[in-house]
Design a protein around this motif. Structure first.
Motif, PDB file in Angstrom:
ATOM      1  N   LYS A  53      78.092  19.866  42.004  1.00 33.64           N
ATOM      2  CA  LYS A  53      79.128  18.962  41.491  1.00 33.64           C
ATOM      3  C   LYS A  53      79.053  18.812  39.968  1.00 33.64           C
ATOM      4  O   LYS A  53      79.030  17.709  39.415  1.00 33.64           O
ATOM      5  N   VAL A  54      79.013  19.957  39.299  1.00 30.73           N
ATOM      6  CA  VAL A  54      78.985  19.993  37.838  1.00 30.73           C
ATOM      7  C   VAL A  54      80.285  20.613  37.340  1.00 30.73           C
ATOM      8  O   VAL A  54      80.732  21.646  37.849  1.00 30.73           O
ATOM      9  N   THR A  55      80.895  19.995  36.344  1.00 32.42           N
ATOM     10  CA  THR A  55      82.146  20.496  35.782  1.00 32.42           C
ATOM     11  C   THR A  55      81.878  21.695  34.894  1.00 32.42           C
ATOM     12  O   THR A  55      80.923  21.704  34.110  1.00 32.42           O
ATOM     13  N   GLU A  56      82.715  22.717  35.004  1.00 33.16           N
ATOM     14  CA  GLU A  56      82.532  23.920  34.199  1.00 33.16           C
ATOM     15  C   GLU A  56      82.738  23.622  32.719  1.00 33.16           C
ATOM     16  O   GLU A  56      83.494  22.712  32.348  1.00 33.16           O
ATOM     17  N   PRO A  57      82.085  24.374  31.832  1.00 32.11           N
ATOM     18  CA  PRO A  57      82.290  24.175  30.396  1.00 32.11           C
ATOM     19  C   PRO A  57      83.706  24.541  29.976  1.00 32.11           C
ATOM     20  O   PRO A  57      84.374  25.345  30.627  1.00 32.11           O
ATOM     21  N   GLU A  58      84.130  23.969  28.883  1.00 30.37           N
ATOM     22  CA  GLU A  58      85.440  24.279  28.325  1.00 30.37           C
ATOM     23  C   GLU A  58      85.422  25.681  27.721  1.00 30.37           C
ATOM     24  O   GLU A  58      84.402  26.147  27.217  1.00 30.37           O
ATOM     25  N   LEU A  59      86.568  26.359  27.774  1.00 31.91           N
ATOM     26  CA  LEU A  59      86.693  27.681  27.176  1.00 31.91           C
ATOM     27  C   LEU A  59      86.718  27.560  25.660  1.00 31.91           C
ATOM     28  O   LEU A  59      87.487  26.781  25.098  1.00 31.91           O
ATOM     29  N   LEU A  60      85.858  28.319  24.986  1.00 34.24           N
ATOM     30  CA  LEU A  60      85.835  28.331  23.524  1.00 34.24           C
ATOM     31  C   LEU A  60      86.847  29.355  23.029  1.00 34.24           C
ATOM     32  O   LEU A  60      86.721  30.554  23.289  1.00 34.24           O
ATOM     33  N   THR A  61      87.857  28.886  22.311  1.00 32.80           N
ATOM     34  CA  THR A  61      88.916  29.780  21.839  1.00 32.80           C
ATOM     35  C   THR A  61      88.676  30.277  20.419  1.00 32.80           C
ATOM     36  O   THR A  61      89.121  31.365  20.057  1.00 32.80           O
ATOM     37  N   SER A  62      87.981  29.476  19.617  1.00 34.27           N
ATOM     38  CA  SER A  62      87.701  29.900  18.240  1.00 34.27           C
ATOM     39  C   SER A  62      86.600  29.034  17.644  1.00 34.27           C
ATOM     40  O   SER A  62      86.305  27.940  18.141  1.00 34.27           O
ATOM     41  N   LEU A  63      86.012  29.553  16.600  1.00 35.99           N
ATOM     42  CA  LEU A  63      85.018  28.814  15.836  1.00 35.99           C
ATOM     43  C   LEU A  63      85.560  28.545  14.447  1.00 35.99           C
ATOM     44  O   LEU A  63      86.332  29.338  13.898  1.00 35.99           O
ATOM     45  N   ASN A  64      85.146  27.431  13.870  1.00 29.70           N
ATOM     46  CA  ASN A  64      85.549  27.083  12.518  1.00 29.70           C
ATOM     47  C   ASN A  64      84.422  27.391  11.548  1.00 29.70           C
ATOM     48  O   ASN A  64      83.246  27.459  11.929  1.00 29.70           O
ATOM     49  N   SER A  65      84.761  27.583  10.306  1.00 21.54           N
ATOM     50  CA  SER A  65      83.766  27.869   9.292  1.00 21.54           C
ATOM     51  C   SER A  65      82.739  26.740   9.228  1.00 21.54           C
ATOM     52  O   SER A  65      83.092  25.562   9.109  1.00 21.54           O
ATOM     53  N   GLY A  66      81.467  27.115   9.355  1.00 19.32           N
ATOM     54  CA  GLY A  66      80.407  26.119   9.259  1.00 19.32           C
ATOM     55  C   GLY A  66      80.027  25.467  10.566  1.00 19.32           C
ATOM     56  O   GLY A  66      79.097  24.643  10.601  1.00 19.32           O
ATOM     57  N   ASP A  67      80.706  25.804  11.654  1.00 21.21           N
ATOM     58  CA  ASP A  67      80.324  25.248  12.957  1.00 21.21           C
ATOM     59  C   ASP A  67      78.859  25.572  13.244  1.00 21.21           C
ATOM     60  O   ASP A  67      78.406  26.704  13.022  1.00 21.21           O
ATOM     61  N   GLN A  68      78.132  24.600  13.745  1.00 24.05           N
ATOM     62  CA  GLN A  68      76.746  24.821  14.127  1.00 24.05           C
ATOM     63  C   GLN A  68      76.700  25.169  15.616  1.00 24.05           C
ATOM     64  O   GLN A  68      77.248  24.436  16.435  1.00 24.05           O
ATOM     65  N   VAL A  69      76.060  26.283  15.932  1.00 24.29           N
ATOM     66  CA  VAL A  69      76.062  26.764  17.314  1.00 24.29           C
ATOM     67  C   VAL A  69      74.648  27.089  17.782  1.00 24.29           C
ATOM     68  O   VAL A  69      73.755  27.383  16.987  1.00 24.29           O
ATOM     69  N   ILE A  70      74.476  27.007  19.085  1.00 26.34           N
ATOM     70  CA  ILE A  70      73.263  27.464  19.755  1.00 26.34           C
ATOM     71  C   ILE A  70      73.677  28.570  20.717  1.00 26.34           C
ATOM     72  O   ILE A  70      74.590  28.389  21.530  1.00 26.34           O
ATOM     73  N   LEU A  71      73.026  29.709  20.622  1.00 22.91           N
ATOM     74  CA  LEU A  71      73.313  30.828  21.514  1.00 22.91           C
ATOM     75  C   LEU A  71      72.315  30.830  22.662  1.00 22.91           C
ATOM     76  O   LEU A  71      71.113  30.675  22.447  1.00 22.91           O
ATOM     77  N   VAL A  72      72.825  31.010  23.866  1.00 20.53           N
ATOM     78  CA  VAL A  72      71.951  31.137  25.029  1.00 20.53           C
ATOM     79  C   VAL A  72      72.248  32.456  25.736  1.00 20.53           C
ATOM     80  O   VAL A  72      73.382  32.937  25.738  1.00 20.53           O
ATOM     81  N   ASP A  73      71.211  33.063  26.283  1.00 18.84           N
ATOM     82  CA  ASP A  73      71.334  34.258  27.126  1.00 18.84           C
ATOM     83  C   ASP A  73      71.930  35.463  26.408  1.00 18.84           C
ATOM     84  O   ASP A  73      72.428  36.377  27.049  1.00 18.84           O
ATOM     85  N   HIS A  74      71.886  35.488  25.097  1.00 18.89           N
ATOM     86  CA  HIS A  74      72.331  36.659  24.341  1.00 18.89           C
ATOM     87  C   HIS A  74      71.988  36.460  22.873  1.00 18.89           C
ATOM     88  O   HIS A  74      71.722  35.344  22.423  1.00 18.89           O
ATOM     89  N   ASN A  75      72.017  37.559  22.138  1.00 22.46           N
ATOM     90  CA  ASN A  75      71.898  37.475  20.683  1.00 22.46           C
ATOM     91  C   ASN A  75      72.745  38.527  19.987  1.00 22.46           C
ATOM     92  O   ASN A  75      73.088  38.364  18.832  1.00 22.46           O
ATOM     93  N   GLU A  76      73.095  39.592  20.697  1.00 23.96           N
ATOM     94  CA  GLU A  76      73.824  40.690  20.066  1.00 23.96           C
ATOM     95  C   GLU A  76      75.248  40.269  19.700  1.00 23.96           C
ATOM     96  O   GLU A  76      75.977  39.701  20.515  1.00 23.96           O
ATOM     97  N   LYS A  77      75.610  40.577  18.477  1.00 23.72           N
ATOM     98  CA  LYS A  77      76.879  40.107  17.912  1.00 23.72           C
ATOM     99  C   LYS A  77      78.077  40.516  18.751  1.00 23.72           C
ATOM    100  O   LYS A  77      79.000  39.716  18.973  1.00 23.72           O
ATOM    101  N   GLN A  78      78.079  41.758  19.242  1.00 29.04           N
ATOM    102  CA  GLN A  78      79.254  42.247  19.970  1.00 29.04           C
ATOM    103  C   GLN A  78      79.400  41.598  21.339  1.00 29.04           C
ATOM    104  O   GLN A  78      80.438  41.733  21.981  1.00 29.04           O
ATOM    105  N   GLN A  79      78.383  40.883  21.796  1.00 30.42           N
ATOM    106  CA  GLN A  79      78.450  40.185  23.077  1.00 30.42           C
ATOM    107  C   GLN A  79      78.825  38.716  22.915  1.00 30.42           C
ATOM    108  O   GLN A  79      79.026  38.014  23.895  1.00 30.42           O
ATOM    109  N   SER A  80      78.932  38.264  21.665  1.00 31.69           N
ATOM    110  CA  SER A  80      79.120  36.838  21.396  1.00 31.69           C
ATOM    111  C   SER A  80      80.589  36.522  21.108  1.00 31.69           C
ATOM    112  O   SER A  80      81.480  37.335  21.361  1.00 31.69           O
TER     113      SER A  80
END
Length: 306
Positions: A53-80
């Motif tokens: 009974k957990v709600t799915e995460p929202e779809l990320l459509t874009s990032l803004n300049s300077g957004d702070q992010v944490i990457l999980v389960d990947h690091n390669e740029k072409q997969q992000s």
């Protein structure tokens, strides 16, 4: 500023679970954080989200300049995220190879050779004396089951097994029963188009100067997929032409018998023969005992292309 946390494109159960779990960890540490996804939820992950009974995460459509992010389960740029260069990566939690990754500033980077990102996050909870809820325990357990194929994958470590043993108690589930039900929930392919099958769990890898796309499907009936071989080949060839991949491999894994069948197309199709010591017949071959893209498929093809 809200931390944006997300995993790789074409998200699997570990990616979605780890994004949700990492956001819970950050909030307990006093930070504003939100989990996102970079694609549609698959049937296996949907089963886990619905069960706990957990709600799915929202779809990320874009990032803004300077957004702070944490990457999980990947690091390669072409997969992000496509515009990941706009963001400031502050943390990474991962269990894959490190490639095509660099940042302008220092960051917290945690990569461990375990079967699942959630196994690492389980340790982060304990190291910081944080509370693991039933919901978060259930998601971490689901991720471990998924990535280790219920501990049948060669990527499985003792840490994954120990974490699952602890988490099943908090999640209040029978490990074997729940695990099989979840894996089977994601194993049917009848309602999917060829395009969905080859993109549902697919990652792009730079191997030297070659661009390689590796898709994987977990099933209980391999023939259900390969009865559509010509349809799949047409979809794959369209992808190769559109993205100029040197090699596209579709790995269809039998989750009950721990074997796979591969469909290989592209200019470098013969590298699959060298990688696994097989002869392709109608672009296909049986890969005995091969179930892990991370530990068995990617390293072998990388060596074959070098």
């Amino acid at each position: 500023m809200t931390l944006k946390i997300f995993g790789h494109q074409n998200p699997d159960t570990d990616t979605i679970s780890s994004a949700l779990v990492a956001s819970d960890i950050e909030r307990q540490l006093g930070h504003d954080a939100t989990a996102y996804r970079l694609g549609e939820i698959n049937a296996e992950t949907r089963y886990a989200l619905d069960h706990f009974k957990v709600t799915e995460p929202e779809l990320l459509t874009s990032l803004n300049s300077g957004d702070q992010v944490i990457l999980v389960d990947h690091n390669e740029k072409q997969q992000s995220a496509e515009d990941i260069d706009q963001a400031v990566v502050t943390k990474v939690y991962d269990h894959h190879r490190i490639a095509n990754f660099e940042t302008e500033g220092p960051l917290y980077y945690r990569a461990e050779p375990v079967g699942c990102t959630a196994t690492i996050l389980n340790k982060v909870y304990k190291e910081n004396n944080l509370t693991i809820s039933k919901e978060m325990a259930g998601l971490m357990l689901s991720a471990i089951i998924s990535d280790t194929l219920l501990f049948k994958s060669p990527t499985t470590t003792e840490e994954d097994i120990d974490a699952a043993s602890d988490l099943k108690t908090i999640a209040e589930v029978d490990l074997e029963q729940y695990g099989l039900e979840m894996l089977k929930a994601g194993a049917s392919t009848r309602d999917k188009t060829a395009e969905q099958l080859i993109s549902g769990d697919a990652k792009t890898f730079d191997m030297g100067e070659k661009s390689v796309r590796i898709a994987q499907i977990n099933v209980v009936d391999v023939d259900e997929v390969f009865n559509r071989r010509e349809e799949l080949e047409a979809a794959i060839n369209a992808e190769i032409e559109a993205e100029d991949y040197d090699l596209f491999t579709l790995i269809v894994t039998d989750i009950l018998n721990s074997n796979s069948k591969v469909l290989a197309l592209g200019r470098e199709f013969s590298s699959v023969e060298r990688a696994f010591g097989v002869a392709l017949d109608q672009n296909t071959a049986i890969l005995e005992g091969v179930v892990s893209r991370k530990k068995q498929v990617v390293p072998n093809i990388t060596k074959a292309l070098s």
